[in-house]
Design an enzyme around this catalytic site. Structure first.
Site, mmCIF file in Angstrom:
data_model
loop_
_atom_site.group_PDB
_atom_site.id
_atom_site.type_symbol
_atom_site.label_atom_id
_atom_site.label_comp_id
_atom_site.label_asym_id
_atom_site.label_seq_id
_atom_site.Cartn_x
_atom_site.Cartn_y
_atom_site.Cartn_z
ATOM 1 N N CYS A 1 -45.573 -40.649 -3.766
ATOM 2 C CA CYS A 1 -45.402 -41.387 -2.522
ATOM 3 C C CYS A 1 -44.676 -42.710 -2.748
ATOM 4 C CB CYS A 1 -46.738 -41.618 -1.840
ATOM 5 S SG CYS A 1 -47.859 -42.608 -2.830
ATOM 6 N N HIS B 1 -22.001 -57.392 -4.592
ATOM 7 C CA HIS B 1 -23.455 -57.364 -4.758
ATOM 8 C C HIS B 1 -24.162 -57.002 -3.462
ATOM 9 C CE1 HIS B 1 -27.484 -59.269 -4.795
ATOM 10 N NE2 HIS B 1 -27.527 -58.723 -5.987
#
Lengths: 885, 885
Positions: B836, B452
Site C-alpha cells: 500500500c 528540476h
C-alpha cells in the site's frame, strides 16, 4: 501417574531443574551422608502442572504427598498431628534460580491447639512451644492468608506493653497463649474463617500458597529484571523441623566456605546460640563470629569445618551454608554456591585452580564477565579524607563527583557543555534519560536497588546511589538538605556507588588496581577465546589504556570527536559554511595536519596492531549552534530591534542551520553520504591517515591503518571511496618513499548493507557491524526517543525480552548479521568481520558474535577485560548457551 | 576478427540491440524490398569496444568499414572522393532506444573542393552543390570539431547582409563559395587545422564523433532520466545520400501511419518540395499536409500509401516514417513505432485488435501504464472562459488553481493548513521539495521539460508549467508580473500542465472523461492480471472514485487524516494533553461517534469489497503546534514581558510539545507503539470500525473491514492487539445482535517485521507492505531529508539506479519483501499479502509485486487504471522484464 514428590534420598544436585536449587542440594547433602533433617521436595513440574490446570493441584498430588509424609513420619519417629510426639515441618519455596520476592518460608507447620501441648511436653519447655506456635500462626497468616504481619506485630506489641516487657523472649507462656488467642481472633476477623487446626490442611494450603507466590508481582518483576523464564515454576521443600532455640546447647548460623568479600580461603560466618534463623536476621542480639564456635562447642565446630570442606570439594565451588544445632547435634539446612563480590569471584576462581579443584576452563566459567568489569571502575582514592554526609543504597558501582543539578534538562545542557554534573532527584523516570546520560552519576532520595535510576545507571555503567532517605530535595528552591547542611544547585557533591556513600565536595578518584589473580584469570581466558578483542578509542590515551587492558587493536576511532575540539571547531565550521569549493579546501588545509597528528598518536599507541579509523560520520549540523538556540536568539533580537547588525549575522547563520536541519538526522545526510557530496572532506581524512602511517613507518614502527567507510548501502559507494583510498595511499607512499600496509572496509550498520553484503565485500576488505544503528533501523527505534518513551513499556509488557541496545536482538538484528556474514564471506572468504557497537562489550552479544563466526569484538577500554572473559566463555560453551545463573 | 559492420541487406528488425533502432529498421525495410538508399551500420558492439579500448577504434574496424564502403560504391555506381561521380553519405547515430541529446546527423559527407565540382556537374546545379558543401562543413564542424554552429550562422548572415539578400536560397553559387572560404578560415582559426579534404578521414572522424557523443552530458542526463543503461553504446549508420532539394520534382517529408494525437486510423504528416529534412524543421516555408502529395505527385503518393500500409502490417504498430523524393523517385529513410499521446496510444492499441492485427495481450503491452494515468488528470472545464495570461512549457499534465506563494516554506506552511497554493519560482531546487509536495501545482519562469521542477512534478503527478519566460518574479517585492499585470502573493492563479497555459484567477476543473476504448482496454487487462488492485482512500468520496476506476477494495485508510479535521482536532489535542486516563477517555468518547461515521461512509462506498483500515500511525506531536512556532512565540512574549498570562499558557504548551519532541520522529513513538502505551486510543478506533460494520450489516450491506496494525516488529505486539480486536468485535456483535466478517493484520514496514514475518503471521491474517517506511529504514534514508539533499547526488553518481521511493529497490527492500512473503506463507499458507505504499502505483514495482506473489497492490485512486494495466503486463511477461521501451 506422574511422580511429583521426591524424598531427599531420591534426589541429587543434577536434578536442579526438577527439584529447584534448594531441594537438589538438600538431596545431594543427604546422599553425601551429611546430617540433613529428613524431608521431601514437590517438583517444579508439579508447579507447572498446577498452573496448567488453572491453579489447581494436579490429580494424585495430594495422595502422593500424604504417602511421602508417611515415610517422613517413619524416618523421624514422629507423627503429623500427634498430640504426644508431633511431626513439625518447614515449608520452603525453591526455584531453579535463587529468587527473592517469592514466598520464602513457613516454620513449625503442624502445630495446633493439641500438638502445641505435645511439643511443650516433649521439650519440657512450654514457653518455647507456644512461642513456636505464635510464630507459625503469624508466618502462615502472612503468606497463606494474606494478612500483613504488621497487624500481628501490633498485637504482640500491645501485649508486651500490657505486660510491661520489652523483648519477645521476656513474655511468659501464658502471655503467649493470650497472644495466640488474639492472633486467631484477628485471622477470623480478616479471613472469615478459623485458623486451620488440621496439619494436612495447613500443609496443602501452604503448598498452594508457594505455587501461587511464583506469580506474585515482586517475583514477576524480579524475573523480568534478571531475565528468568516465567514458565519454570518453583519446587516446594517439606522438611522436618529442627530447633536452634531449644536452649543453650542449641543454635543456628550461616557461613561461607571462603570470604565472600575478598575471596580469602578462610571460613567466614556467624551464629547465635538459642535462636531460630529469623532471630539472626532480626538483629536483636549480635551474632558471634563462626570461629567462636570452636570455644562454645569444639566438637560441633570441628564436625562443621569438615562438612564445609567436604561440600567445597564436592561442589568444587565456594559454598554458602545454613546450619542449626539442636541440643548439641549439628544439622545442615542448606548449601549453595555462595554469592561473592567481583574481587572474591576472581580470587576464588583463581585459587580453586591453584588448589587443583577445578580446571582453568571451569574457573573461567565461574566468573560473570560483568563482575570483571566492576573491578575496573574508578574508586575513591583510599588516602583521601572524606566528609561522608549520608548513606544510600549502593545501586551502581563507581565513584563520581560533580556539580549538583536537579533537572534532567539542565543536566543535559551543562553536560553537553562539558561540565561535570551530578543529577540529584527524589526518583528518576524514563523522561530523565537524557539527563542521566550526560551526568557523571545519579543520587536519588527514594527507590531501591531495582528502581528506575538504579536499573538505568547499571545499564549505562554509571555510578548511582539510590534511596538516600536522609537527603531532602526541594525542587522549587533547588536545594538538597542533609541534616543541617543545605546545598544549592551548582555545589559540588560526590557519591560512591559501590558503598552508597554520599560525600561532601569533590573527591580525588583513583584508577583501579588489578590483582595478580585478575591478570592470571584473563591470561587463561586468552588461551581459550577465538574472538579478538579490540577497543573503541578516539585518543592516544584511551588507546594506551585499552592496550594495557589487553586490547589487540582499535575497532573504532570516531574521527568526529576530534572535530569537536576547541582548536578545530572554527575550521570545521568554516568548512561547513563555505560557499565555494575553494573556501572549503582552505579550511581542510588547516585541518589536515591536526588530523594527521591525531592519527599518528593513536597508531603509535597501538603500534603493531590494527587501528580501524572511521571517516566523518555525523550530520554537519552537529558542529553548528542548535536551531533552537538561534531561533530564540533571533526572535529576541528582532523583538528588541536594537541591534540589527548582530541580528543579520544570526539570521544568516540561522538560514544555514535551517538549511542543514533534518527531520530525521539519524537517517539523513551523514556517514559516507557526506563523503559522496563533499569528497574533499574524506580525502583530507584519508590523506591524514596515510601521512601518519608514513611517518610511523619512517620511524621504524609498524602502523596498520584500516580505513572505514560509514553508513554504506551499496558497492558503488564502497568503490567510490576505495578508488580514492588506494590513490591517496599510493601518492603518499610515493611522496614519502615508504611502503606500509593498509586496508579499506566498511561499517555494516544499515539493513541494506547487510542484505547486499556479498556485493560490498567485492570492494571492502573488512566489515564492522555498527549494531547501534543497525538496531535502530532494523527495529525502527530511534534510541534517543525510544529509551525515554516507549521502550520501557515494551520491556514491561514483555513485547521485547531485553533492551535491544544493550543486548543484541538475535532474532531481528542477528538475522541480518548472519546474512551479512554469509554474504560477505561468500564473495571474500578471508573477509575480516568484527563488531564495534556498544554490544561489543555485552557478554550475551559477544556469545552471539562468537556463534556467527566474527573475527573480533570491539568495546570501550574498560569493557575489554569483560569481553576477553566473555569471549573465552563463548568458546568454552561453543554454541551452547551458558547456564551461568 | 570480430564483425562490426553490417550491410542493410545483412540486418533485420530483430537485430535492434546490435544495430540500434534506426539501423535495424533500415535493414528490415531493405529486406522487405522497399526503396531504401543503400548503406551499412557499424554495430553498438563496435561502440562498446571503442570505449573498452579507451576511446580508440578497435583493430580491424577501419578496414571493415572500407570494405563495406566498396560494396556501397558498387551498389550505387558512385565512388567516394570521385571528382566525377562522387558518393556522398549521411552519418547518423542510432541507439537501441531513441535518444535525443546525442550527436544526430551529418549529411553530404564526402564533399570536398574536388567532389563539389563533380556534384555540380552531375546535377547540373552548381548552387545546389555549393549549398550542400556549406551545410556539410557547418554540420561536421559543429558536431565533430566542436565549433558552435552559431558562429557559422553568423558568417552566413554577414554575407547575406553584404549581398542584400534575406533567405539562404537567394544566395548565388559564388556567394556560397565565399561563405565556404570563410567557413574554412573559421575552422582553421578554431581548431588549428584545415577542414579535412579526404572523404575517408571525414568518415572516420564523424564515426568517432558519434561514438563520443554517446557520453556527452546531455546524453547522460537523458539516459539517467529515462533509466537507459549507460553501457549499451550506439550504432552508426552510413547511408548513401538522396536529395530532396534537387528541384521541384524532389521533396522530403515525415508521416505517421495514424494520427499520433488522437489515434484516428488516417495517414498524418507533412512534406516540403525541393527541400532537405532540416528545412522542414527550420520552418522557413510552411510544409504541406501529406494529402496534398496526392495532387503534386499522385504516383508517388499512391506508392507511399502502400508502403505505409505494408509497414504497419509488418510491424503491427503505428509507424513514424521519414521519406525523401529525389527527382520523382521515392526513398524511405526511416521507420519506427510512432510516439503518441496517451489517448492515441489507447485508441491505436484498441483499434489494432479490432482490425485483427494484434491480440488483446499484444495491445496491452503496447500501452505504457503511465500514459493511462495521464488520461485521469483533472482538466479545465471546457465550457469555462479563460483569461490566458501567458504560455509556458507543458511540463506535467493536469490543471491546478491556487493562491500564489513564492517560497517553499510558505507553501508548506499554508499547505499544511489546508490552503490551496500554487508555488511560483524562477526555478526550483531540491531545497524546495517540501513546498512542492504541499502545493497544488508549480509554475517556473525558467527551465525546460527536464528542469528540476518538471522532473519532480511529473514524479509526483503534480501539474507543472515550466519556462514561462513572460513571467517576471520579484522575490523581494513578492510579485509576479506578466505583461502589464502584477500579481501579489495570495492572488489566485491557475495553470494547465497539459498545454502550458497560465490562466488568471481560479478556474473550474473537470473530471476526466474516459473513452469506450479506454474502458475496453482496461477490461482486457483485468482478464490477464493476477494481482488485485485496491486504492488508498481516506474519505467516502475517494473510495467511490476509486471504485469507479476499477478498484476492488481499499488497501489503506489512513485514520490520522480524519484526526486533522477542524471538528476533531480540539478533541485530539485534548486527548494528547490529558494528564489522566479519565481526561483522555473523555476526549475519546467525543471522537468515537465521529470515527464511526468516517468508517461507515468508507465501508459503505466499498460495500462488498474489503477495506483495510490502519489504526493511528503518526507521532502525537503532529497534532500540536510546532516546537519552532512556540519557541518563537514564547521568546517574543518573554522579551516583551507585557503579557505574563499568555506567556504562561504558551510555556505550558511548549513544555508538553517539548516533551513529545523527538530526534527522529520517523523512528519514534508512533504506529502501534502509541497503541501499546495508550491502548484506549486504539480501542476507540477498533470499536468505531466494528460499530460501523455492525450498522451496515443491519442495513443489509456487506462490510468487510480489515483492521491493520502499523509499525509492528514482533508477534507480541500483534497478539496484544489481536486480543483486543477480537474482544471488541465480539462485544459489538453481541450488543448489536449481528454477525459480520472482519480480519486483523499488520503493515510490514520495518526490517524486523519482514525478518520475523513467520512469527507475525501466526497472529496476523494479512500483511500489507508499507514500502515507504521499509525503504527509509532498509536504506537508512529519511525521505524528507534525502530527496532534498543527497539523493540527487546518489542518482547523478549512479550509486543508485533509480529513486528508491519511486521505484522499488529490488535488491535491498525487495529482498526483505521476499523474506517476508516466504516467512509469512510458511506459517499461514492462505496469508493475504499486499502493498500500500506509493510503489503500489508504479509499474516497475507492480511488476515486482507480481513476481514475488503478492495478492494485491493498492495505490491512489487516480493510479488504479495504471495499476490494472501494469498488473496485466506483469502477468503477460510473467517473470520476464518487459522490453517496453
Amino acid at each position: 501417574m506422574k511422580k511429583y514428590v521426591y524424598l531427599f534420598t531420591e534426589g541429587s544436585a543434577e536434578m536442579r531443574s526438577l527439584l529447584g536449587g534448594k531441594g537438589a542440594n538438600l538431596a545431594e547433602m543427604t546422599n553425601l551422608g551429611l546430617p540433613v533433617p529428613p524431608g521431601f521436595t514437590i517438583s517444579t513440574e508439579g508447579c507447572r502442572e498446577y498452573y496448567a490446570q488453572g491453579a489447581k493441584l494436579p490429580a494424585g498430588m495430594e495422595e502422593e504427598v500424604s504417602r511421602q509424609l508417611a515415610v517422613l513420619e517413619e524416618q523421624t519417629g514422629k507423627r503429623f498431628g500427634d498430640a504426644a510426639n508431633p511431626l513439625l515441618v518447614s515449608v520452603r519455596s525453591g526455584a531453579v534460580f535463587s529468587m527473592p520476592g517469592m514466598m520464602d518460608t513457613i516454620l513449625n507447620l503442624g502445630l495446633n491447639s493439641n500438638t502445641v501441648v505435645g511439643l511443650a511436653a516433649a521439650t519440657g519447655n512450654e514457653r518455647f512451644a507456644y512461642d513456636s506456635y505464635r510464630r507459625f500462626i503469624q508466618m502462615f497468616s502472612d503468606v497463606v492468608l494474606d494478612i500483613h504481619k504488621y497487624e500481628f506485630e501490633q498485637l504482640l506489641d500491645d501485649v508486651k506493653e500490657e505486660q510491661g516487657v520489652r523483648f519477645d523472649q521476656d513474655l511468659s507462656a501464658d502471655s503467649l497463649k493470650e497472644v495466640i488467642r488474639q492472633y486467631k481472633k484477628l485471622v477470623h476477623e480478616h479471613s472469615g474463617r478459623y485458623f486451620p487446626e488440621e496439619p494436612k490442611e495447613q500443609l496443602f494450603m501452604a503448598l498452594t500458597a508457594v505455587f501461587r507466590s511464583w506469580n506474585n508481582d515482586r517475583a514477576i518483576v524480579y524475573r523480568n529484571l534478571n531475565k528468568i523464564d516465567h514458565d519454570l515454576g518453583t519446587a516446594v521443600n517439606i522438611q522436618s523441623m529442627v530447633f536452634g532455640n531449644m536452649g543453650n546447647d542449641s543454635g543456628t548460623g550461616v557461613a561461607f566456605s571462603r570470604n565472600p568479600s575478598t575471596g580469602e580461603n578462610k571460613l567466614y560466618g556467624e551464629y547465635l546460640m538459642n535462636a531460630q534463623g529469623e532471630d539472626v536476621v532480626a538483629g536483636i542480639r549480635t551474632p558471634q563470629s563462626i570461629e567462636k564456635l570452636a570455644d562454645d562447642m569444639p566438637h560441633v565446630y570441628e564436625q562443621f569445618c569438615q562438612i564445609v570442606k567436604t561440600l567445597e570439594t564436592h561442589y568444587k565451588n565456594m559454598q554458602d551454608i545454613e546450619f542449626t544445632i539442636e541440643k548439641g547435634k549439628l544439622y545442615m539446612l542448606q548449601t549453595r554456591n555462595g554469592k561473592r563480590t567481583a574481587a572474591a569471584a576472581v580470587k576464588v576462581a583463581h585459587d580453586l585452580v591453584q588448589e587443583g579443584l577445578v580446571s582453568t576452563a571451569d574457573a573461567l566459567l565461574m566468573v560473570e564477565p560483568t563482575q570483571i568489569g566492576q573491578l575496573l571502575h574508578r574508586q575513591i582514592d583510599s588516602s583521601a579524607k572524606l566528609d561522608v554526609l549520608a548513606q544510600g543504597l549502593p545501586a551502581s558501582p563507581g565513584a563520581a563527583s560533580g556539580a549538583i543539578v536537579f533537572d534532567a534538562d539542565e543536566a543535559e545542557l551543562l553536560g553537553r557543555q562539558g561540565k561535570k554534573v551530578l543529577l540529584v532527584r527524589t526518583e528518576t523516570t524514563p523522561d530523565d534519560i537524557h539527563g542521566i546520560v550526560m551526568a557523571q552519576g545519579i543520587l536519588t532520595s527514594r527507590g531501591g536497588m531495582t528502581s528506575h535510576a538504579a536499573v538505568v545507571a547499571r545499564g549505562m555503567g554509571k555510578p548511582c546511589v539510590c534511596g538516600c532517605e536522609a537527603a531532602r530535595i526541594d525542587y522549587n528552591a533547588k536545594t538538597l538538605t542533609i541534616g543541617n547542611l543545605t546545598l544549592k544547585e551548582g555545589d559540588l557533591l560526590s557519591i560512591d556507588g559501590a558503598t552508597g556513600r554520599v560525600i561532601s565536595g569533590s573527591i580525588p578518584l583513583q584508577e583501579p588496581e588489578l590483582s595478580p589473580e585478575y591478570l592470571t584469570l584473563l591470561a587463561w581466558a586468552d588461551e581459550y577465546r577465538r574472538l579478538d578483542v579490540r577497543a573503541n578509542a578516539d585518543t592516544p590515551e584511551d588507546a594506551a589504556k585499552a592496550r594495557s587492558f589487553g586490547a589487540t587493536g582499535i575497532g573504532l576511532v570516531r574521527t568526529e570527536h576530534m572535530f569537536m575540539a576547541q582548536d578545530r571547531l572554527p575550521y570545521v565550521q568554516q568548512m561547513i559554511l563555505a560557499e565555494t569549493l575553494e573556501a572549503r579546501e582552505d579550511a581542510l588545509t588547516h585541518l589536515l595536519p591536526m588530523q594527521e597528528n591525531d592519527f599518528y598518536g593513536i597508531l603509535k599507541a597501538m603500534e603493531g596492531y590494527p587501528v580501524c579509523i572511521r571517516l566523518l560520520d555525523p550530520p554537519l549540523h552537529e558542529f553548528l549552534p542548535s536551531l533552537e538556540e538561534l531561533l530564540v536568539e533571533t526572535t529576541r533580537l528582532r523583538t528588541l530591534g536594537n541591534d540589527p547588525q548582530t541580528l543579520a549575522q544570526k539570521e544568516l547563520l540561522l538560514k544555514k542551520v535551517r538549511h542543514l536541519h533534518e527531520f530525521n538526522p539519524m537517517l539523513g545526510h551523514r556517514g559516507c553520504r557526506l563523503g559522496i557530496t563533499y569528497p574533499e572532506v574524506y580525502e583530507m581524512q584519508i590523506r591524514a591517515i596515510m601521512n601518519a602511517a608514513a611517518r610511523l613507518t619512517k620511524e621504524g614502527l609498524t602502523a596498520l591503518p584500516e580505513v572505514e567507510i560509514p553508513l554504506t548501502i551499496s558497492r558503488e559507494e564502497m568503490d567510490f571511496f576505495k578508488e580514492r583510498i588506494d590513490r591517496i595511499a599510493q601518492e603518499v607512499m610515493a611522496e614519502r618513499q615508504v611502503q606500509f600496509h593498509y586496508t579499506a572496509g566498511t561499517m555494516i550498520e544499515l539493513p541494506r548493507a547487510a542484505l547486499l553484503a556479498d556485493e560490498l565485500a567485492a570492494s571492502a576488505q573488512f566489515f564492522s557491524f555498527g549494531t547501534n544503528d543497525l538496531t535502530q533501523t532494523c527495529l525502527g527505534f530511534s534510541r534517543d526517543d525510544a529509551e525515554g518513551k516507549f521502550l520501557p513499556h515494551y520491556l514491561e509488557q514483555k513485547i521485547l525480552k531485553a533492551n535491544p541496545f544493550v543486548e543484541l536482538d538475535r532474532q531481528g538484528v542477528g538475522k541480518l548479521m548472519r546474512l551479512a556474514v554469509a554474504g560477505g564471506r561468500a564473495t571474500r572468504p578471508e573477509l575480516l568481520i568484527g563488531i564495534c557497537g556498544e554490544h561489543g562489550g555485552d557478554p550475551s552479544s559477544i556469545q552471539f558474535c562468537h556463534e556467527i563466526g566474527l573475527d573480533f569484538v570491539s568495546c570501550s577500554p574498560y569493557r575489554v577485560p569483560v569481553a576477553r572473559l566473555a569471549a573465552a566463555q563463548a568458546a568454552l560453551s561453543d554454541g551452547e548457551v551458558l547456564g551461568t545463573r
